[in-house]
Scaffold this active site. Structure first.
Site, PDB file in Angstrom:
ATOM      1  N   ARG A 137       0.850  -1.189   0.000  1.00 29.90           N
ATOM      2  CA  ARG A 137       0.000   0.000   0.000  1.00 29.90           C
ATOM      3  C   ARG A 137       0.885   1.239   0.000  1.00 29.90           C
ATOM      4  O   ARG A 137       1.982   1.251   0.546  1.00 29.90           O
ATOM      5  CB  ARG A 137      -0.878   0.037   1.254  1.00 29.90           C
ATOM      6  N   CYS A 156       1.745  -7.738  13.986  1.00 32.83           N
ATOM      7  CA  CYS A 156       1.468  -8.135  15.370  1.00 32.83           C
ATOM      8  C   CYS A 156       0.748  -9.484  15.451  1.00 32.83           C
ATOM      9  O   CYS A 156       0.242  -9.852  16.506  1.00 32.83           O
ATOM     10  CB  CYS A 156       0.635  -7.076  16.072  1.00 32.83           C
ATOM     11  N   ARG A 169       2.071 -12.175  -0.616  1.00 33.14           N
ATOM     12  CA  ARG A 169       0.735 -12.468  -0.080  1.00 33.14           C
ATOM     13  C   ARG A 169       0.134 -13.760  -0.609  1.00 33.14           C
ATOM     14  O   ARG A 169       0.476 -14.206  -1.704  1.00 33.14           O
ATOM     15  CB  ARG A 169      -0.215 -11.323  -0.476  1.00 33.14           C
ATOM     16  N   ASP A 174      -9.540  -9.627   9.340  1.00 32.15           N
ATOM     17  CA  ASP A 174      -9.051  -8.272   9.067  1.00 32.15           C
ATOM     18  C   ASP A 174     -10.065  -7.161   9.375  1.00 32.15           C
ATOM     19  O   ASP A 174      -9.670  -6.117   9.877  1.00 32.15           O
ATOM     20  CB  ASP A 174      -8.600  -8.178   7.601  1.00 32.15           C
ATOM     21  N   SER A 200      -0.132  -3.661  11.817  1.00 32.20           N
ATOM     22  CA  SER A 200       0.485  -4.765  11.076  1.00 32.20           C
ATOM     23  C   SER A 200       1.720  -5.280  11.812  1.00 32.20           C
ATOM     24  O   SER A 200       2.302  -4.584  12.651  1.00 32.20           O
ATOM     25  CB  SER A 200       0.818  -4.364   9.649  1.00 32.20           C
ATOM     26  N   HIS A 247     -10.990  -2.145  11.847  1.00 39.82           N
ATOM     27  CA  HIS A 247      -9.887  -2.977  11.338  1.00 39.82           C
ATOM     28  C   HIS A 247      -9.646  -4.090  12.364  1.00 39.82           C
ATOM     29  O   HIS A 247      -8.636  -4.090  13.064  1.00 39.82           O
ATOM     30  CB  HIS A 247      -8.659  -2.067  11.177  1.00 39.82           C
ATOM     31  N   LYS A 267      -9.696  -2.286   1.856  1.00 38.59           N
ATOM     32  CA  LYS A 267      -9.399  -1.127   2.697  1.00 38.59           C
ATOM     33  C   LYS A 267     -10.206   0.106   2.258  1.00 38.59           C
ATOM     34  O   LYS A 267     -10.675   0.876   3.082  1.00 38.59           O
ATOM     35  CB  LYS A 267      -7.904  -0.810   2.653  1.00 38.59           C
ATOM     36  N   TYR A 285      -1.618  -3.508  -6.636  1.00 33.58           N
ATOM     37  CA  TYR A 285      -1.426  -4.142  -5.327  1.00 33.58           C
ATOM     38  C   TYR A 285      -2.744  -4.213  -4.540  1.00 33.58           C
ATOM     39  O   TYR A 285      -3.519  -3.241  -4.512  1.00 33.58           O
ATOM     40  CB  TYR A 285      -0.366  -3.381  -4.501  1.00 33.58           C
TER      41      TYR A 285
HETATM   42  C1  OXD Z   1      -3.011  -4.308   6.218  1.00 33.49           C
HETATM   43  C2  OXD Z   1      -3.496  -5.482   5.476  1.00 33.49           C
HETATM   44  O1  OXD Z   1      -2.076  -3.640   5.751  1.00 33.49           O
HETATM   45  O2  OXD Z   1      -4.453  -6.105   5.958  1.00 33.49           O
HETATM   46  O3  OXD Z   1      -3.569  -4.019   7.274  1.00 33.49           O
HETATM   47  O4  OXD Z   1      -2.937  -5.808   4.417  1.00 33.49           O
HETATM   48 MN    MN Z   2      -5.373  -5.152   7.641  1.00 36.77          MN
END
Ligand code: OXD
Ligand code: MN
Length: 586
Positions: free
Chosen positions: A67, A248, A364, A273, A246, A224, A204, A195
């Site tokens: 991102r 974690c 990913r 997510d 992220s 989130h 998102k 992406y």
């Molecule tokens: C993030 C994702 O960046 O879920 O939070 O990819």
């Molecule tokens: Mn996320």
């Protein structure tokens, strides 16, 4: 008469001038046809039919792997409505600037129109979006991540109640990359990136940035957060939603294999997510997972860290920017086993560890979430699941204990608003620097975060049975720099304590920061952990917290007068509780 959707598609076609327009129906036959084309043009490479049936590898442009927050904008009427934590552009200026990048962008190519539902097909909480794209990778990803095609068109009918999202790869030049959100119109424009977080607009862009503005206006919550159910030995399932920045371990927690399964404690996954929550008829917040798939980080995923996802990944999955073995299988750093000989790295070149990693650190997998063995039987429940706990967390080498419980809702909002995580080696920049990331929404809140905090405080007053709020830190370190807590499946021991607190049991000590379990409150059977380590894990050091309070003051000041007075009050109360402890010690 053309429907609002047909009109918008026509306008988009006039702007982007594609050769052809395909309306995606979401069928298996369509997937087969598109995949055949995508393999021919090398957008996808088929994996081993025996070990990874119906799975494909995609390699992105190396400049397009994550991102891009610096070119992500909230285009609200007033700058103030985007707030100090978002980039802002006036809507008119944004359209003038970015229209030329869409003009003729699909010349000679096919425009795909993808109607999709975010949320279970029959849920009143679900919403329809429609994405236009010229990327076959995006089409196949959206097919996994959402309920896409006829099902969405049937739900929409001739209504104008959908979130339009226009996407084009453009020329993939980072200089001409923009991710724009128009919260007043509920419209998304994305150009120049393929992406996931930039280009799968249901995720998102819609489910967090646009949905958070809808939730603010309409009195619900778009967060989130993962959603999981913890089953107890009687078979009762208690649902929890958790927000972590992220790196974690959010996906791993969502799909955890409980270390206490032999005692009857099992974890069920609803989402990994995003959580959309509305007040249900029973007075609880009811959560649905708007997504149908997982878009997870591959490196570090293994049978140790996430056995459930490893099972799910072996069919109908897409992999982006991972290593590719001569057996046509995928490989990444942290997966079980050594790097296979003869592997290609994520750029398609022979793997050379001196040159680059086999998989990009943000490589990913994209997979239907229903393929994991621990998927909750209530995943498709139109009413969602009642949430009894919110869990906030971050990566903190010291300061934050393993777990604590907020005194009440307003204090819990303060805990979420000040949460943060220390940067890891995976990100660029200094390691160990605390980045405040309120509710893990810093890059995803579609409006002024001060108003978002206000919305949280208001929701606490409206929800008859608000969730209890907890904070966890799986990453506390001892003086030797080693993690004190084993993490992964053992985290269920902490969740069992939360369950007991929800039920009015569970032993705790009141500290200045909240309720912390007593050293004997967690079920530690079968875990080789000393009493001293438990005490270190649960210790609240007033000096560390005084420093943290000072730091969060600077963060709050960014929001100026807009920050709700309640949060300053919480801040002062924490400071004075800490002072009282210091005085008592003297
Ligand atoms: C993030 C994702 O960046 O879920 O939070 O990819
Ligand atoms: Mn996320």
């Amino acid at each position: 008469m053309a429907t609002p959707l047909e009109k918008w598609v026509e306008e988009a076609a006039q702007l982007t001038t594609p050769n052809r327009i395909h309306w995606c129906d979401g069928s298996a036959k369509e997937r087969e046809q598109y995949m055949e084309l995508a393999v021919r043009e090398k957008t996808f490479h088929p994996l081993n039919e025996k070990t990874y049936p119906n799975c494909y590898l995609h390699r992105s442009n190396p400049n397009d792997v994550a991102r891009t927050e610096h070119v992500t904008f909230i285009c609200s009427g007033k700058k103030e409505d985007a707030g100090p934590t978002n980039n802002w552009m006036a809507p008119k200026e944004a359209k003038e600037k970015v229209s030329p990048l869409f003009r003729g962008a699909m010349k000679g190519r096919t425009m795909y129109v993808m109607p999709y539902i975010m949320g279970p097909e029959k849920s009143p909480y679900s919403k329809v979006g429609v994405q236009i794209t010229d990327s076959r990778y995006v089409v196949e990803s959206m097919r996994i991540m959402t309920r896409m095609g006829k099902v969405a068109l049937d739900r929409l009918g001739s209504s104008a109640d959908f979130v339009p999202g226009l996407h084009s790869l453009g020329d993939l030049n980072p200089e001409r990359r923009y991710i724009l959100h128009f919260p007043d119109e509920k419209l998304i424009w994305s150009v120049g990136s393929g992406y996931g977080g930039n280009a799968l607009l249901g995720k998102k862009c819609f489910s967090l940035r646009i949905a958070s503005t809808m939730a603010h206006e309409q009195g619900w919550m778009a967060e989130h957060m993962l959603i999981l159910g913890l089953e107890d030995p009687s078979g009762k399932v208690t649902y929890m939603a958790a927000a972590f920045p992220s790196a974690c371990g959010k996906t791993n927690l969502a799909m955890m294999v409980s270390a206490l399964e032999h005692m009857g404690y099992k974890v069920w996954t609803i989402g990994d997510d995003i959580s959309w929550m509305q007040i249900g008829p029973d007075g609880y917040l009811h959560a649905i997972n708007p997504e149908a798939g997982c878009f997870g980080v591959a490196p570090g995923t293994s049978n140790k860290t996430n056995p459930n996802v490893m099972v799910g990944l072996h069919r109908n999955a897409l992999f982006t920017n991972v290593g590719f073995t001569p057996e046509r299988e995928v490989w990444w750093e942290g997966i079980d086993g050594e790097p296979p000989a003869g592997m290609l790295d994520w750029q398609g070149e022979p793997y050379d560890p001196a040159k680059r990693t086999a998989a990009h650190p943000n490589s990913r997998y994209t997979m239907p979430i229903t393929q994991i063995p621990c998927i909750s039987p209530r995943f498709e429940d139109p009413q969602g699941v009642p949430i009894s706990a919110f869990i906030f967390g971050g990566r903190r080498a010291r300061t934050a204990p393993l777990v604590y419980e907020a005194f009440d809702w307003a204090h819990g909002v303060f805990v979420g608003a000040t949460m943060g995580s220390e940067t890891t080696a995976a990100a660029t920049g200094a390691v160990g620097v605390l980045r405040r990331d309120p509710m893990a929404m810093l890059p995803f809140c579609g409006y002024n975060m001060a108003d978002y905090f206000g919305h949280w405080l208001a929701m606490g007053k409206r929800v008859p049975h608000p969730p209890k709020i907890f904070h966890v830190n799986w990453f506390r370190k001892g003086p030797d720099g080693k993690f004190l807590w084993p993490g992964y499946g053992e985290n269920v021991r902490v969740m069992k304590w939360m369950l007991e607190r929800i039920e009015g049991k569970g032993k705790a000590t009141e500290t200045p920061i909240g309720y912390v379990p007593t050293a004997d409150a967690l079920t530690l059977d079968g875990l080789n952990i000393s009493r001293q380590t438990m005490e270190d894990l649960l210790h609240v050091d007033p000096a560390d917290w005084v420093a943290d309070v000072e730091d969060s003051k600077g963060f709050f000041e960014k929001f100026g007068d807009k920050l709700p007075a309640e949060l300053w009050k919480q801040h002062e109360q924490l400071a004075s509780r800490l002072e009282r402890v210091a005085v008592a010690k003297k």
